[in-house]
Design an enzyme around this catalytic site. Structure first.
Site, PDB file in Angstrom:
ATOM      1  N   ASP A  62      34.867  38.195  54.584  1.00  0.00           N
ATOM      2  CA  ASP A  62      35.828  38.522  53.531  1.00  0.00           C
ATOM      3  C   ASP A  62      37.231  38.583  54.122  1.00  0.00           C
ATOM      4  O   ASP A  62      37.432  39.040  55.257  1.00  0.00           O
ATOM      5  CB  ASP A  62      35.503  39.878  52.898  1.00  0.00           C
ATOM      6  N   HIS A 113      36.878  36.152  45.509  1.00  0.00           N
ATOM      7  CA  HIS A 113      36.836  37.594  45.785  1.00  0.00           C
ATOM      8  C   HIS A 113      37.815  38.336  44.867  1.00  0.00           C
ATOM      9  O   HIS A 113      38.337  39.393  45.235  1.00  0.00           O
ATOM     10  CB  HIS A 113      37.181  37.832  47.255  1.00  0.00           C
ATOM     11  N   HIS A 117      41.810  42.220  44.092  1.00  0.00           N
ATOM     12  CA  HIS A 117      40.841  43.087  44.784  1.00  0.00           C
ATOM     13  C   HIS A 117      40.699  44.429  44.056  1.00  0.00           C
ATOM     14  O   HIS A 117      40.807  45.499  44.658  1.00  0.00           O
ATOM     15  CB  HIS A 117      41.275  43.308  46.242  1.00  0.00           C
ATOM     16  N   HIS A 207      34.597  40.657  58.384  1.00  0.00           N
ATOM     17  CA  HIS A 207      35.958  40.522  57.860  1.00  0.00           C
ATOM     18  C   HIS A 207      36.827  39.724  58.833  1.00  0.00           C
ATOM     19  O   HIS A 207      36.739  39.923  60.057  1.00  0.00           O
ATOM     20  CB  HIS A 207      36.568  41.901  57.596  1.00  0.00           C
TER      21      HIS A 207
END
Length: 262
Positions: A62, A113, A117, A207
């Site tokens: 991510d 995504h 966010h 990440h």
């Protein structure tokens, strides 16, 4: 007279019995209703893991802040000829367009995504649709590809989030192994956690700008290969059609054909 009183007494007993039976049946009916509600109310879940006989595992990364460590991560994957799936927020895509193109050029997948966010459970369906569309349009503009996968921020979802995403033709992805790299626990901790939990069909969460992520991947990737695993992007692990997801585990399973069931 005796007959009269006996009949009246019997009638009273019968009445009491009828009332008790009615009460019990009411309770039973209520219990049955609860069971029916429990069975028929479907809990929607994303894909946490894939049930596969093949020794395949997916590393997913991510990205919502920073890009300083991303080039090194890409070099590690190139070194071992590994392709993975990245999930980026829309504002990250806008801030690092050249990096997005480079990731795509090197053969990796890019998933949705959301744009800002957000906590998706707090969004109205139309707000979520806007988040998804805005981000996918950015991905398409930068790579020429529309994303197949969506990962909700913070791993937060409910039935509405899953339903809206599926209506927009996304497969919703969670993870089965959280590397916890975002907590900066140290390289040894991340490596140990991922390798100990590794198994066919597992989906690893990492990440792109984690402090220890690149160093951990330098160890994790060759070790997984040594263990006999093929590290693949989600498109090579997740079933696209003819599947179901276990509501209690989030494991995606194929629906076998009559011939395969024999």
């Amino acid at each position: 007279m005796n007959i009269f009183f006996t009949s009246r007494r019997a009638a009273g007993v019968i009445t009491v019995l009828v009332l008790m039976l009615t009460f019990l049946l009411g309770m039973l009916a209520g219990d049955v209703r609860e069971r029916i509600i429990s069975v028929t109310t479907k809990r929607l879940v994303p894909i946490y893991k894939v049930d596969t006989p093949e020794k395949k595992i997916a590393i997913t990364i991510d990205g919502v802040w920073g890009a300083e460590k991303t080039s090194r991560i890409l070099d590690i994957f190139d070194k071992y000829n590994v392709k993975i799936t990245f999930f980026f927020g829309g504002y990250w895509l806008e801030k690092y367009p050249d990096m997005v193109r480079e990731i795509d050029k090197r053969g990796h997948e890019i998933g949705n995504h959301t744009y800002t966010h957000p906590h998706c459970n707090s969004l109205a369906p139309e707000q979520l649709r806007q988040e998804l569309e805005k981000t996918s349009l950015l991905i398409q503009d930068l790579t020429g590809k529309w994303p197949r996968f969506f990962r909700p921020p913070f791993g937060e979802y409910n039935n509405t989030v899953i339903r809206v995403a599926e209506e927009e033709n996304y497969q919703v992805i969670q993870w089965s192994i959280d590397s916890l790299d975002w907590k900066e626990p140290g390289v040894h901790f991340i490596v140990k956690r991922v390798l100990e939990k590794a198994g066919p069909g597992e989906i690893v969460l990492m990440h792109n700008n984690g402090k220890h992520t690149a160093d951990a991947l330098e160890i994790i990737v060759p070790r997984l290969i040594e263990m006999g695993y093929k590290i693949v992007p989600l498109s090579e692990l997740v079933y696209k059609d003819n599947y179901y997801i276990e509501s209690h585990s989030g494991i995606q399973k194929r629906i076998l054909s009559p011939r395969e069931r024999k």
